[in-house]
Design an enzyme around this catalytic site. Structure first.
Site, mmCIF file in Angstrom:
data_model
loop_
_atom_site.group_PDB
_atom_site.id
_atom_site.type_symbol
_atom_site.label_atom_id
_atom_site.label_comp_id
_atom_site.label_asym_id
_atom_site.label_seq_id
_atom_site.Cartn_x
_atom_site.Cartn_y
_atom_site.Cartn_z
ATOM 1 C CB CYS A 155 -0.774 -0.015 1.118
ATOM 2 S SG CYS A 155 -2.061 -1.405 1.334
ATOM 3 C CG HIS A 156 0.734 3.882 2.075
ATOM 4 N ND1 HIS A 156 -0.319 3.168 2.745
ATOM 5 C CD2 HIS A 156 -0.095 4.918 1.437
ATOM 6 C CE1 HIS A 156 -1.713 3.743 2.296
ATOM 7 N NE2 HIS A 156 -1.312 4.763 1.429
ATOM 8 N N GLY A 157 4.501 1.146 0.836
ATOM 9 C CA GLY A 157 5.691 0.755 0.756
ATOM 10 C C GLY A 157 6.609 0.594 2.421
#
Length: 198
Positions: A155-157
């Site tokens: 999703c956001h690393g």
């Protein structure tokens, strides 16, 4: 006239009996209300400890079980993964000692587990609750040459090492939580309770 006299002993007996009957009636009336406030059997079962047979879990294999409606990972780390875990530079981790993270005292070590070989984690990213992916390959081309295996949140690393410790400079604020667990035998785990809560 003598029959109209008040008998104080009889009055006390009648008052005491009436009070006792009233108390019993109130208690009987309260039972359904108190019972309705208790969690249902289904709800209690959803939060109950879960037994997990890890006897067939191969080295490098990850299994997912559900506990309290959340995914719990059980990873059987290989010897190579344990060696790579020891090579992770601690200054690249946000909380290398897991001082701010959620885990039982017996998992507050470098491997974050009772036995180094088996890792038990809640599989929920500490950023926004996504489910990270197990990425065991070393130097994965899409992650980087210094990647030593671990968990990647798509999703956001967010990145976590093979002990669920989060790397610095990324959105997740904490390491992946370790739920309470214990061994019933060499091949059976109980997730959701430990020696301290039994």
């Amino acid at each position: 006239m003598a029959n109209d006299a008040v008998d104080p002993a009889r009055r006390r007996l009648l008052a005491g009996t009436a009070g006792a009957l009233g108390g019993v009636g109130l208690a009987a009336a309260a039972v359904p209300f108190v019972s309705s406030m208790q969690p249902s059997a289904k709800t209690q079962a959803a939060g109950a400890p879960v037994e997990v047979d890890i006897g067939k879990l191969a080295p490098g294999e990850l299994m997912v079980v559900e506990w309290r409606r959340r995914p719990v990972w059980v990873l059987r780390r290989t010897q190579e993964e344990l060696e790579n875990l020891a090579k992770v530079p601690l200054d690249e981790l946000r909380d290398p000692e897991s001082a701010q993270s959620d885990q039982p005292g017996y998992a507050a070590n470098e491997q974050r587990s009772i036995k180094p070989e088996y890792l038990v984690l809640l599989g929920v990213c500490t950023h926004l609750g996504c489910s990270p992916k197990y990425r065991p390959e070393v130097a994965a081309p899409d992650i980087g040459a210094d990647w030593k295996g671990g968990f990647l949140c798509p999703c956001h690393g967010g990145r976590y090492d093979l002990a669920g410790r989060v790397f610095k400079g990324l959105p997740p604020p904490l390491n992946l939580p370790v739920p309470p667990y214990r061994y019933l035998s060499d091949t059976v785990l109980v997730i959701g309770e430990d020696q301290e809560t039994v």
